[in-house]
Design a protein around this motif. Sequence first.
Motif, PDB file in Angstrom:
ATOM      1  N   THR A  49      -6.291 -28.636  44.702  1.00  0.00           N
ATOM      2  CA  THR A  49      -7.257 -28.016  43.802  1.00  0.00           C
ATOM      3  C   THR A  49      -6.638 -26.794  43.136  1.00  0.00           C
ATOM      4  O   THR A  49      -5.652 -26.228  43.610  1.00  0.00           O
ATOM      5  CB  THR A  49      -8.525 -27.569  44.550  1.00  0.00           C
ATOM      6  OG1 THR A  49      -8.173 -26.507  45.458  1.00  0.00           O
ATOM      7  CG2 THR A  49      -9.143 -28.728  45.326  1.00  0.00           C
ATOM      8  N   PHE A  50      -7.248 -26.374  42.024  1.00  0.00           N
ATOM      9  CA  PHE A  50      -6.820 -25.152  41.363  1.00  0.00           C
ATOM     10  C   PHE A  50      -6.949 -23.964  42.316  1.00  0.00           C
ATOM     11  O   PHE A  50      -6.089 -23.078  42.331  1.00  0.00           O
ATOM     12  CB  PHE A  50      -7.675 -24.893  40.120  1.00  0.00           C
ATOM     13  CG  PHE A  50      -7.491 -25.907  39.022  1.00  0.00           C
ATOM     14  CD1 PHE A  50      -6.310 -25.991  38.310  1.00  0.00           C
ATOM     15  CD2 PHE A  50      -8.528 -26.772  38.688  1.00  0.00           C
ATOM     16  CE1 PHE A  50      -6.152 -26.904  37.279  1.00  0.00           C
ATOM     17  CE2 PHE A  50      -8.371 -27.694  37.656  1.00  0.00           C
ATOM     18  CZ  PHE A  50      -7.180 -27.769  36.958  1.00  0.00           C
ATOM     19  N   GLU A  51      -8.018 -23.939  43.099  1.00  0.00           N
ATOM     20  CA  GLU A  51      -8.251 -22.826  44.011  1.00  0.00           C
ATOM     21  C   GLU A  51      -7.140 -22.701  45.044  1.00  0.00           C
ATOM     22  O   GLU A  51      -6.648 -21.598  45.322  1.00  0.00           O
ATOM     23  CB  GLU A  51      -9.609 -23.004  44.703  1.00  0.00           C
ATOM     24  CG  GLU A  51     -10.821 -22.749  43.820  1.00  0.00           C
ATOM     25  CD  GLU A  51     -11.173 -23.929  42.903  1.00  0.00           C
ATOM     26  OE1 GLU A  51     -12.110 -23.788  42.091  1.00  0.00           O
ATOM     27  OE2 GLU A  51     -10.514 -24.993  43.005  1.00  0.00           O
ATOM     28  N   GLU A  52      -6.736 -23.825  45.624  1.00  0.00           N
ATOM     29  CA  GLU A  52      -5.680 -23.798  46.636  1.00  0.00           C
ATOM     30  C   GLU A  52      -4.371 -23.277  46.056  1.00  0.00           C
ATOM     31  O   GLU A  52      -3.679 -22.457  46.676  1.00  0.00           O
ATOM     32  CB  GLU A  52      -5.479 -25.190  47.221  1.00  0.00           C
ATOM     33  CG  GLU A  52      -6.621 -25.667  48.107  1.00  0.00           C
ATOM     34  CD  GLU A  52      -6.413 -27.105  48.577  1.00  0.00           C
ATOM     35  OE1 GLU A  52      -5.335 -27.684  48.313  1.00  0.00           O
ATOM     36  OE2 GLU A  52      -7.333 -27.652  49.208  1.00  0.00           O
ATOM     37  N   ASN A  53      -4.019 -23.734  44.871  1.00  0.00           N
ATOM     38  CA  ASN A  53      -2.762 -23.312  44.254  1.00  0.00           C
ATOM     39  C   ASN A  53      -2.770 -21.837  43.880  1.00  0.00           C
ATOM     40  O   ASN A  53      -1.793 -21.119  44.118  1.00  0.00           O
ATOM     41  CB  ASN A  53      -2.475 -24.159  43.012  1.00  0.00           C
ATOM     42  CG  ASN A  53      -1.997 -25.553  43.354  1.00  0.00           C
ATOM     43  OD1 ASN A  53      -1.372 -25.774  44.384  1.00  0.00           O
ATOM     44  ND2 ASN A  53      -2.276 -26.512  42.482  1.00  0.00           N
ATOM     45  N   ASP A  73      -4.264 -20.601  38.540  1.00  0.00           N
ATOM     46  CA  ASP A  73      -3.856 -21.985  38.336  1.00  0.00           C
ATOM     47  C   ASP A  73      -4.852 -22.560  37.355  1.00  0.00           C
ATOM     48  O   ASP A  73      -6.069 -22.409  37.516  1.00  0.00           O
ATOM     49  CB  ASP A  73      -3.859 -22.785  39.643  1.00  0.00           C
ATOM     50  CG  ASP A  73      -3.124 -24.108  39.488  1.00  0.00           C
ATOM     51  OD1 ASP A  73      -2.106 -24.141  38.764  1.00  0.00           O
ATOM     52  OD2 ASP A  73      -3.558 -25.114  40.067  1.00  0.00           O
ATOM     53  N   SER A  74      -4.328 -23.145  36.317  1.00  0.00           N
ATOM     54  CA  SER A  74      -5.206 -23.632  35.268  1.00  0.00           C
ATOM     55  C   SER A  74      -4.685 -24.949  34.733  1.00  0.00           C
ATOM     56  O   SER A  74      -3.526 -25.311  34.945  1.00  0.00           O
ATOM     57  CB  SER A  74      -5.317 -22.600  34.136  1.00  0.00           C
ATOM     58  OG  SER A  74      -4.036 -22.264  33.637  1.00  0.00           O
ATOM     59  N   GLY A  86      -5.584 -32.286  35.217  1.00  0.00           N
ATOM     60  CA  GLY A  86      -6.035 -31.368  36.255  1.00  0.00           C
ATOM     61  C   GLY A  86      -4.925 -30.478  36.778  1.00  0.00           C
ATOM     62  O   GLY A  86      -4.214 -29.823  36.004  1.00  0.00           O
ATOM     63  N   VAL A  87      -4.757 -30.445  38.115  1.00  0.00           N
ATOM     64  CA  VAL A  87      -3.739 -29.579  38.711  1.00  0.00           C
ATOM     65  C   VAL A  87      -2.328 -30.006  38.351  1.00  0.00           C
ATOM     66  O   VAL A  87      -1.371 -29.267  38.576  1.00  0.00           O
ATOM     67  CB  VAL A  87      -3.891 -29.509  40.251  1.00  0.00           C
ATOM     68  CG1 VAL A  87      -5.207 -28.861  40.645  1.00  0.00           C
ATOM     69  CG2 VAL A  87      -3.751 -30.890  40.871  1.00  0.00           C
ATOM     70  N   CYS A 124      -9.758 -22.699  34.803  1.00  0.00           N
ATOM     71  CA  CYS A 124      -8.892 -21.648  35.333  1.00  0.00           C
ATOM     72  C   CYS A 124      -9.488 -21.094  36.617  1.00  0.00           C
ATOM     73  O   CYS A 124     -10.672 -20.742  36.660  1.00  0.00           O
ATOM     74  CB  CYS A 124      -8.725 -20.510  34.327  1.00  0.00           C
ATOM     75  SG  CYS A 124      -7.666 -19.166  34.933  1.00  0.00           S
ATOM     76  N   THR A 125      -8.675 -21.043  37.652  1.00  0.00           N
ATOM     77  CA  THR A 125      -9.036 -20.355  38.877  1.00  0.00           C
ATOM     78  C   THR A 125      -8.112 -19.162  39.043  1.00  0.00           C
ATOM     79  O   THR A 125      -6.884 -19.295  38.913  1.00  0.00           O
ATOM     80  CB  THR A 125      -8.919 -21.276  40.098  1.00  0.00           C
ATOM     81  OG1 THR A 125      -9.879 -22.334  39.979  1.00  0.00           O
ATOM     82  CG2 THR A 125      -9.208 -20.517  41.378  1.00  0.00           C
TER      83      THR A 125
END
Length: 204
Positions: A49-53, A73-74, A86-87, A124-125
């Motif tokens: 996920t964007f959050e994890e990265n 991460d976006s 996505g990612v 974007c996260t």
Amino acid sequence: MTRVLLATRNAKKLTELRRILAAANVSGVEIVGLADVPEFPDAPETGATFEENALAKARDAARETGLPSIADDSGLAVDALNGMPGVLSARWAGRHGDDQANLDLVLGQLTDVPDDRRGAAFVCTVAYVVPDGGETVLRAEWRGRLVREPRGGNGFGYDPIFVPDGHDRTSAELAPEEKDALSHRARALRMLLPHLDRGAITVD
């Protein structure tokens, strides 16, 4: 003056964050990038996920430098591609950071998709990690549609084919201040501003 590290070597991202901080009257902070600190190994972006990265990058940067660190991460989530790339957006064509190849591949995959089904969102996260001071993770999206031919010379990545909802110009045709008012990254960074006080930053 507090130094905050934006964990990127992308000069355009640094410029964008500095513009947003200036527009919000944030004082007492100097934004630096990875080119401004001793080099350390980049952790691979292996998160699902964007959050994890974003969180992994911010944690690494804070640990290696001792600085409060921001990482993002976006990417582009295309409706007709079930949310992909996505990612994988930055390496969709196989080589990380080849913007033109990534853009060309997405356009090729959408060749037979009608205009009314070309919806997409930039996602974007942003993660903010303060050494021994906690973590914040925030997410923002920017909805729009994809056009069939690139337009505009501003921005980077998929900007030349993304037309935001309510507009008829691509993200790459928007002036920097217009993009700052709308974009996924700008929204996420503005959401982050109230949390920066943990880095001894004052917001007027």
